[in-house]
Write an enzyme that holds these catalytic residues in place. Structure first.
Site, mmCIF file in Angstrom:
data_model
loop_
_atom_site.group_PDB
_atom_site.id
_atom_site.type_symbol
_atom_site.label_atom_id
_atom_site.label_comp_id
_atom_site.label_asym_id
_atom_site.label_seq_id
_atom_site.Cartn_x
_atom_site.Cartn_y
_atom_site.Cartn_z
ATOM 1 N N ASP A 258 0.823 -1.204 0.000
ATOM 2 C CA ASP A 258 0.000 0.000 0.000
ATOM 3 C C ASP A 258 0.856 1.252 0.000
ATOM 4 O O ASP A 258 1.658 1.464 0.911
ATOM 5 C CB ASP A 258 -0.902 -0.001 1.235
ATOM 6 C CG ASP A 258 -1.801 1.230 1.296
ATOM 7 O OD1 ASP A 258 -2.240 1.684 0.227
ATOM 8 O OD2 ASP A 258 -2.047 1.729 2.395
ATOM 9 N N ASP B 190 -2.582 6.468 -5.682
ATOM 10 C CA ASP B 190 -2.814 5.512 -4.609
ATOM 11 C C ASP B 190 -2.927 4.090 -5.132
ATOM 12 O O ASP B 190 -3.780 3.791 -5.967
ATOM 13 C CB ASP B 190 -4.104 5.907 -3.885
ATOM 14 C CG ASP B 190 -4.285 5.191 -2.573
ATOM 15 O OD1 ASP B 190 -3.455 4.320 -2.258
ATOM 16 O OD2 ASP B 190 -5.251 5.502 -1.867
#
Length: 514
Positions: free
Chosen positions: A92, A338
Site C-alpha cells: 500500500d 494511490d
C-alpha cells in the site's frame, strides 16, 4: 501461493549491503478473488464502488490501508531466521508503516473479511525472539507522530530521574492504537531481520515493524510504501539508497474474474539506469515515462500528491478546480496517486462535467442502463448488446505538461448481465470513475487516482527527485510471465496486457489515536 514465485529477483550485487547503482530487485505482487463472496459481477462492483467511496470520504484521516477481502495485492517475506517465519502483507502506497498480526492473535468481527488465499493460509508469526523498540528511539516517535521521546518514555513508565538523564533506552516503546472506519488494532514496535525469499535473498537486519495481538475487523497486515520513515522503502534506503529511493509497479490487467487473476504483477525496487539506452533505441515513443512533481502535504506527509490540470473526454478538455492543482498549508487539495484505492475519485463538480460530456457522446448511440447503475454504484452505464461500445477517449493532464492517455479498459468496463427481464444476457458497460463529493466540505486531498486507472502502466515513485512517472506497458493476453522474461533489462516493459480489466486492491482510511 505457487504463483507468488513465478518471479525471481534480478541479479543484484550484494556485499555487506553495498549495491551497484544499477541494481534492482523484482518482487511479485500476487492477488486473489473469492468466488464464494460475490454472486455476480454487479454485486462485486457494488461492493468495490462502495468501499472506494467510503475510503475517499475518510481521506482526511492519517493512514490508509488495503483491507478489501481477498482481492488485494500481497507481498511475501520471511521474518527472523531461527527459523524464518513466512508472512504475507498487502502492499500500500497510502500508508507508512509495516505491520502484521502476531501470535497469539485475536481478531474480533473478522469473519468474511478476507479470503484465506490472501495470506496463503499462513499463521501469525511468533515474535518472542524479536527485539522491542526503545521509547527513546526515533522510530517510536515516528509511530506516535505528535509525542516527544520524553512523553513516550513516561508512558512506558520510565522513572523521572532516568528521563531527565536520557537513560530510558531499556524501556520499550508504548503500544499505539489505530482506528479505522470499521475496524482498529493495538500494536507495538519491534525489530528483527526481514528477508525477501528468492534465489538471491535480500536481508534487512533490525527492520522495524508493528506487531498487533488484537484487532477489530483487521485480519491481515500491510507493507506501507508511503513517504514515512517507517515505510518499507525508507528502511530499505537506509541499507541502500539505490534500492530504497525509487520503486515502481506494473499492474497486470485482468477482469473481475477469479479464473483470470493468477498472474502476478511485478513490483520493482530500485532504479534501472537504462533511460539513455532506451532513447537511442526507441526515441520519444509512448514507452517512456512522463513525470509530474510530488506535492508536499503538511498534514498528510505520507501521501504521494500530484497536481491535476485537466481531463480530456473525446476532443474536449474539461478544466479542473484550482484545488486539484496544488496543496495548501492546511493539507487540502491535489490528487493522491494511490495503489490501495480502486476507482479514481473526483470532486463533484468535475465529475459531473465529465459525465455530462461522456453521456453527450454515448447517450446518442446507446441506451442508458439505469438498473445496472443502481446495482453497481457506478455510472453512467450503457447497453451495447453483443458488440463492444465505441467510447470517447479519456486523458489526464498533470501539472508539468504531463499527459497520460488512459486505455479504454482503464475507465470503461464491459460485462454481460442477465437480470434486465430478458432471457438472453445483454452486454453492458460502465464508466469506472466516481464522484468524490464536494471538495469544499470534505477537506484533505481533493481527488484520488485509483489503481484501476493505473492498470497497464508502469507507475514509478521517484523519491529522490520527488516525482511520479507513468509509462505505457503492454503484453499479449495469452503470454505468461516467466523467469526468463522477468530478468530482461527492460523490467516489465512488454509484459503488461493492453486489454482486459483488473481486480482491485482496496483500502480504508485510518486515523491514529494516542
Amino acid at each position: 501461493m505457487a504463483s507468488s514465485f513465478l518471479f525471481l529477483f534480478m541479479t543484484i550485487f550484494l556485499t555487506h549491503y553495498v549495491f551497484s547503482c544499477s541494481a534492482i530487485v523484482l518482487l511479485p505482487l500476487t492477488h486473489s478473488l473469492s468466488k464464494s463472496q460475490f454472486n455476480s459481477t454487479p454485486h462485486l462492483l457494488k461492493f468495490t464502488s462502495a468501499r472506494s467511496a467510503t475510503r475517499f470520504h475518510h481521506r482526511h484521516r492519517q493512514i490508509s490501508l488495503p483491507l478489501s477481502p481477498g482481492s488485494d495485492y500481497t507481498l511475501s517475506f520471511n521474518l527472523g531466521s531461527h527459523p524464518p517465519q513466512p508472512i504475507s502483507l498487502y502492499m500500500d502506497t497510502g500508508s507508512d508503516l509495516v505491520w502484521f498480526p502476531c501470535a497469539p492473535f485475536e481478531c474480533i468481527l473478522c469473519e468474511g473479511k478476507y479470503d484465506t488465499a490472501a495470506t496463503g493460509g499462513l499463521s501469525p508469526p511468533n515474535i518472542t525472539s524479536s527485539a522491542s523498540v526503545s521509547c527513546k528511539s526515533p522510530a517510536c516517535s515516528a509511530a506516535h507522530t505528535s509525542l516527544s521521546s520524553s512523553d513516550l518514555c513516561a508512558m512506558a513508565r520510565c522513572p523521572l530521574e532516568l528521563i531527565e538523564t536520557s537513560d530510558c533506552s531499556s524501556f520499550s516503546c508504548p503500544p499505539f492504537y489505530y482506528a479505522y472506519g470499521d475496524g482498529s488494532l493495538v500494536a507495538r514496535l519491534y525489530r528483527d531481520s526481514l528477508s525477501m525469499p528468492a534465489s538471491s535473498p535480500l536481508v534487512l537486519h533490525n527492520f522495524t515493524f508493528g506487531c498487533a495481538h488484537t484487532a477489530l475487523g483487521e485480519p491481515v497486515g500491510v507493507a506501507g510504501f508511503g513517504r514515512g520513515v517507517l515505510s518499507l522503502p525508507a528502511q530499505l534506503a537506509s541499507f541502500s539508497p539505490h534500492l530504497g529511493n525509487q520503486f515502481s509497479y506494473c499492474l497486470v490487467s485482468h477482469s473481475f474474474d477469479a479464473d483470470r487473476v493468477r498472474r502476478p504483477s511485478p513490483l520493482i525496487l530500485g532504479r534501472y539506469s537504462l533511460d539513455d539506452e532506451k532513447k537511442k533505441r526507441v526515441g520519444h515513443d509512448r514507452g517512456e515515462f512522463v513525470y509530474t512533481a510530488m506535492l508536499d502535504n503538511p498534514k498528510h506527509p505520507y501521501f504521494y500528491c500530484v497536481g491535476l490540470e485537466g481531463i480530456t473526454v473525446g476532443n474536449r478538455k474539461i478544466p479542473v478546480p484550482e484545488i486539484l492543482k496544488r496543496v495548501d498549508r492546511r493539507g487540502n487539495g491535489g490528487m493522491v496517486v494511490d495503489s490501495g484505492t480502486t476507482f479514481t475519485m473526483l470532486p463533484a463538480g468535475l465529475y459531473e462535467s465529465l459525465v455530462t460530456e461522456f453521456n453527450h457522446r454515448m447517450g446518442r448511440v446507446y441506451k442508458r442502463a439505469t438498473q445496472i447503475e443502481e446495482r453497481t454504484g457506478l455510472g453512467p452505464c450503457y447497453y451495447s448488446d453483443d458488440s463492444a461500445a465505441k467510447v470517447p477517449a479519456v486523458a489526464l493532464h498533470f501539472v508539468g505538461n504531463s499527459t497520460v492517455i488512459l486505455p479504454r479498459n482503464n475507465y470503461y468496463y464491459e460485462f454481460f448481465d442477465g437480470r434486465d427481464g430478458q432471457k438472453k444476457k445483454r452486454k453492458v458497460g460502465c464508466l469506472m470513475l466516481m464522484n468524490g463529493g464536494d471538495e469544499a466540505e470534505s477537506g484533505g486531498p481533493a481527488a484520488t487516482l485509483g489503481n484501476y486507472q493505473q492498470q497497464g502502466f508502469e507507475v514509478v515513485y521517484d523519491l529522490e527527485k520527488h516525482r511520479v512517472g507513468f509509462a505505457r506497458r503492454k503484453i499479449k493476453d495469452d503470454e505468461t510471465v516467466s523467469d526468463e522474461s522477468i530478468t530482461t533489462s527492460r523490467t516489465c516493459k512488454d509484459r503488461i496486457p493492453e486489454s482486459g480489466n483488473h481486480v482491485r486492491f482496496n483500502k480504508r482510511k485510518m486515523e491514529k489515536f494516542y
